[in-house]
Design an enzyme around this catalytic site. Structure first.
Site, PDB file in Angstrom:
ATOM      1  N   GLU A 173      36.563  36.011  32.833  1.00  0.00           N
ATOM      2  CA  GLU A 173      35.380  36.672  33.040  1.00  0.00           C
ATOM      3  C   GLU A 173      35.406  38.287  32.384  1.00  0.00           C
ATOM      4  O   GLU A 173      35.394  39.288  32.940  1.00  0.00           O
ATOM      5  CB  GLU A 173      35.032  36.948  34.507  1.00  0.00           C
ATOM      6  CG  GLU A 173      35.012  35.743  35.434  1.00  0.00           C
ATOM      7  CD  GLU A 173      34.495  35.980  36.722  1.00  0.00           C
ATOM      8  OE1 GLU A 173      34.446  36.959  37.342  1.00  0.00           O
ATOM      9  OE2 GLU A 173      34.459  35.036  37.231  1.00  0.00           O
ATOM     10  N   GLU A 358      35.138  28.285  37.998  1.00  0.00           N
ATOM     11  CA  GLU A 358      35.093  28.645  39.279  1.00  0.00           C
ATOM     12  C   GLU A 358      33.603  28.587  39.999  1.00  0.00           C
ATOM     13  O   GLU A 358      32.708  28.753  39.386  1.00  0.00           O
ATOM     14  CB  GLU A 358      35.154  30.111  39.462  1.00  0.00           C
ATOM     15  CG  GLU A 358      36.739  30.664  39.445  1.00  0.00           C
ATOM     16  CD  GLU A 358      36.820  32.181  39.342  1.00  0.00           C
ATOM     17  OE1 GLU A 358      36.141  33.008  40.048  1.00  0.00           O
ATOM     18  OE2 GLU A 358      37.876  32.812  38.546  1.00  0.00           O
TER      19      GLU A 358
HETATM   20  C1  FCB Z   1      35.271  36.018  40.304  1.00  0.00           C
HETATM   21  C2  FCB Z   1      36.522  36.232  40.136  1.00  0.00           C
HETATM   22  C3  FCB Z   1      37.427  35.633  41.158  1.00  0.00           C
HETATM   23  C4  FCB Z   1      36.910  35.978  42.506  1.00  0.00           C
HETATM   24  C5  FCB Z   1      35.755  35.467  42.680  1.00  0.00           C
HETATM   25  C6  FCB Z   1      35.108  35.572  44.030  1.00  0.00           C
HETATM   26  O1  FCB Z   1      34.580  36.600  39.555  1.00  0.00           O
HETATM   27  O2  FCB Z   1      37.130  35.515  38.656  1.00  0.00           O
HETATM   28  O3  FCB Z   1      38.833  36.406  40.781  1.00  0.00           O
HETATM   29  O4  FCB Z   1      36.820  37.256  42.982  1.00  0.00           O
HETATM   30  O5  FCB Z   1      34.837  36.030  41.470  1.00  0.00           O
END
Ligand code: FCB
Length: 448
Positions: A173, A358
């Protein structure tokens, strides 16, 4: 325990077509006080009053450093194929950029071997935000040298672990590393400065490109990126609201895919940065856009974008709309995930496999006896997996999905107050208790 049938069904339908995994990150789970790990800028940030909920830090976290076998057993017993984890830079190189911590090397050796023994594919991230303090003190991501040090650290990882890693992304990210941390100041180093933002937004991309080139030299052929995407809705249909939503999309989303896949930055964002951009940044664009083997999307929510005259540089503010929300107050909108998957495949990398690296939600989970009925999380996964299924039917080459997260863990500025796990963690005893969502995954993946 009875699992949710519709979530189980959608997992079953998708399971023959894609890899399923769970994701975590080093600072959020390992415990930075164990095994000779060095300090990172998150340890410092958490020490600053008012930065993190109740001053929580990652020194103990889920004590995964000691409980990694239990945690990998949870992954394999659920039937997941893959585990997305991150290496901790300060654990491997606590003191200098060349003196390895033998306990750190040993820990990742054991961790990776334990994954392979369990038939879990290691998907590694090299940087999930735990920047060694010594680099932070010299300007961190505002400093071009940090990108160079990151390339050296990549080389070390490749020498020790590269041939056992199925898939690797340099940076988790980049928007959070740069904008969220240098303009909004929500994450370490907590700055609110346009110049620092422009520099970090470029140097984190440079770090990615240099790292990819190092890994190519080592002959790795499954390298990607992990970009967080946030959907955006203009507050109304006025021209100015549309224009600000476009600017938000530029700074949050397109900055990263434009540079990685087209070797350029969005004009409307460059015009805000003006001469705060590093000199001759154009010379780095070919490194930044080095070819990749896959693209990763982290997706959670959207913002509603409203013009704001008081915002000095970008002139907008981000609001919440009236959709149902998670415990983070994040709106639930799976259409945003479909939007980004389709856009990536159409406009950026039509030939590349796409992974959802994610996706998940925070929920105020609590134990009733030995059980945790996280039914909202079941619906969240289900609705987002349906979105994935729909885009696959339309030909978008999605090849994997990672649930965030295996465990309740250190949720950055929210400390241990927000729970994203499919497994509950009691932070006093380190007891792990699978939630109902864990059992739904297990049912869906049974017999793979
Ligand atoms: C993302 C992050 C991860 C976690 C999630 C909820 O932005 O990569 O580490 O904090 O959000």
């Amino acid at each position: 325990m009875e699992a949710n049938i519709s979530l189980t069904d959608v997992i079953r339908r998708l399971a023959p077509q894609i890899n399923f995994g769970v994701a975590t990150a080093s600072y959020q789970i390992e415990g930075s006080s164990f095994g000779g790990c060095g300090r990172s800028h998150w340890d410092d940030f958490a020490d600053e009053p008012g930065r993190v909920f109740e001053g929580h830090n990652g020194s103990i976290a889920c004590e995964h450093y000691h409980h990694y076998e239990t945690d990998l057993n949870l992954i394999s017993e659920a039937g997941f194929d893959a585990y997305r984890f991150s290496f901790s830079w300060p654990r491997l190189l606590p003191e200098t950029s060349s003196t390895l911590n033998p306990d750190g090397v040993d820990f990742y050796d054991r961790l990776i071997d334990a994954m392979l023994e369990r038939d879990i594919k290691p998907f590694a991230t090299l940087y999930h935000w735990d920047l060694p303090q010594r680099h932070a003190q010299k300007g961190g991501w505002q400093n071009r040298d940090t990108a160079k040090y990151f390339a050296d650290y990549t080389d070390i990882i490749m020498r020790h672990f590269g041939d056992r890693l199925v898939s690797i992304a340099p940076v988790n990210e980049p928007w959070c590393v740069s904008f969220l941390s240098h303009y909004w100041g929500h994450h370490a180093p907590g700055l609110m400065d346009l110049s620092a933002t422009a520099k970090s937004m470029h140097y984190i991309q440079l770090a990615h490109g240099l790292s990819i080139n190092v890994m190519r030299e080592h002959g790795h052929s499954n390298l990607g990126c992990v970009l967080n995407k946030e959907y955006f809705t203009p507050i109304d249909d006025s021209e100015v609201a549309q224009e600000k939503a476009h600017l938000f999309d530029g700074i949050y989303n397109r900055w990263f895919e434009d540079s990685l896949f087209k070797g350029q930055y969005p004009e409307e964002v460059l015009s805000v940065f003006g001469n705060e951009m590093p000199e001759n940044y154009q010379d780095d664009m070919s490194v930044i856009s080095s070819p990749l083997d896959w693209a990763g999307v982290n997706y959670y929510t959207r913002s509603v974008i409203a013009p704001d005259d008081k915002e000095p540089h970008f002139g907008f503010k981000c609001l919440r709309g009236d959709l149902p929300k998670t415990d983070m107050d994040w709106e639930i909108i799976p259409e945003g995930l479909s939007f980004f998957l389709r856009r990536l495949a159409k406009d950026y990398c039509p030939d590349l496999p796409i992974y959802i690296t994610e996706n998940g939600m925070a929920n105020a989970d609590y134990l009733v006896g030995e059980a945790i009925a996280d039914t909202s999380r079941l619906s969240y996964f289900e609705s987002h997996l349906r979105a994935v299924e729909e885009v696959i039917e339309d030909g978008v080459p999605v090849k994997g999905y990672f649930a965030w997260s295996l465990l309740d863990n250190y949720e950055w500025a929210f400390g241990y107050d927000k729970r994203f796990g499919i497994v509950h963690v009691d932070f006093d005893t380190q007891k792990r208790t699978p939630k109902q969502s864990y059992y739904a995954w297990q049912d869906g993946l049974r017999g793979r």
